[in-house]
Design an enzyme around this catalytic site. Structure first.
Site, PDB file in Angstrom:
ATOM      1  N   SER A   2       0.789  -1.220   0.000  1.00 44.18           N
ATOM      2  CA  SER A   2       0.000   0.000   0.000  1.00 44.18           C
ATOM      3  C   SER A   2       0.820   1.269   0.000  1.00 44.18           C
ATOM      4  CB  SER A   2      -0.922   0.004   1.215  1.00 44.18           C
ATOM      5  OG  SER A   2      -0.150   0.040   2.385  1.00 44.18           O
ATOM      6  N   GLY A 165      19.356   8.749  -8.597  1.00 39.90           N
ATOM      7  CA  GLY A 165      19.344   7.296  -8.693  1.00 39.90           C
ATOM      8  C   GLY A 165      20.704   6.657  -8.484  1.00 39.90           C
ATOM      9  N   CYS A 168      20.882   7.432  -4.209  1.00 36.81           N
ATOM     10  CA  CYS A 168      19.829   6.963  -3.301  1.00 36.81           C
ATOM     11  C   CYS A 168      19.415   5.530  -3.646  1.00 36.81           C
ATOM     12  CB  CYS A 168      18.619   7.894  -3.400  1.00 36.81           C
ATOM     13  SG  CYS A 168      17.230   7.380  -2.367  1.00 36.81           S
ATOM     14  N   THR A 171      15.844   5.014  -5.184  1.00 31.24           N
ATOM     15  CA  THR A 171      15.527   5.676  -6.450  1.00 31.24           C
ATOM     16  C   THR A 171      16.172   4.874  -7.570  1.00 31.24           C
ATOM     17  OG1 THR A 171      15.531   7.833  -5.347  1.00 31.24           O
ATOM     18  CG2 THR A 171      15.719   7.837  -7.739  1.00 31.24           C
TER      19      THR A 171
END
Length: 181
Positions: A2, A165, A168, A171
């Site tokens: 979720s 990216g 991190c 990412t």
């Protein structure tokens, strides 16, 4: 599943154009990548507005719907729609529990909208949110400042996300890029 626990969204206004980029990674918990190609940046209001989110999936979709309804209600007035969404988000018992942040932009205006009632317009035409947001923000500011006329808004948005990216772990390099002309 979720939640988008980790995401990076970056937006820039440069040389009369507006661009927004987001990575595609969906992380469940702290250790599992559930999806690589999620679409967290969208065009709204007949393609005149870009919106990107970081936060819970269901919450973000609820906020997209609410924001688009506010855009319709206020005839595309981005600032008014954002302020009214922030007011409702902060004061409504159910909406107050939503965990997400939005970046919204049209050709003229760039805004960060949060559930605490904040609507922030940056001084430099650049915003970033999410786990890699600070990396993308730093890269985007440097690119905009030093690239000058040699890079477009889209090129800056893509490069800022690529840099985030590389740094991190939440990412990835599956970049969704949208532009307004």
């Amino acid at each position: 599943m979720s939640s988008f626990h980790a995401t990076t969204i970056f937006a820039v206004q440069h040389k009369g154009r507006s661009a927004m980029s987001g990575d595609g990674q969906v992380t469940f918990g702290q250790a599992v990548v559930m999806k690589h190609t999620a679409r967290k940046v969208r065009k709204l209001f007949n393609g005149k507005v870009l919106a990107g989110f970081a936060g819970s999936v269901a919450d973000a979709f609820t906020l997209f719907e609410k924001f688009e309804a506010k855009l319709e209600e206020y005839n595309g007035n981005l600032k008014r729609a954002a302020v009214e969404l922030a007011k409702e988000w902060r004061s409504d018992k159910v909406l107050r529990k939503l965990e997400a942040m939005l970046i919204v932009m049209n050709q003229d205006t760039l805004l960060l909208v949060s559930g605490t009632g904040e609507v922030i317009e940056p001084d430099d035409g650049i915003l970033a949110i999410g786990s890699g947001g600070n990396y993308a923000l730093a890269a985007g500011r440097a690119l905009k400042k030093h690239a000058g006329e040699s890079m477009s808004a889209s090129e800056i948005a893509r490069a800022a996300l690529e840099t985030a990216g590389e740094i991190c772990v939440y990412t990835n390099d599956q970049i969704i890029l949208e532009e307004l002309e």
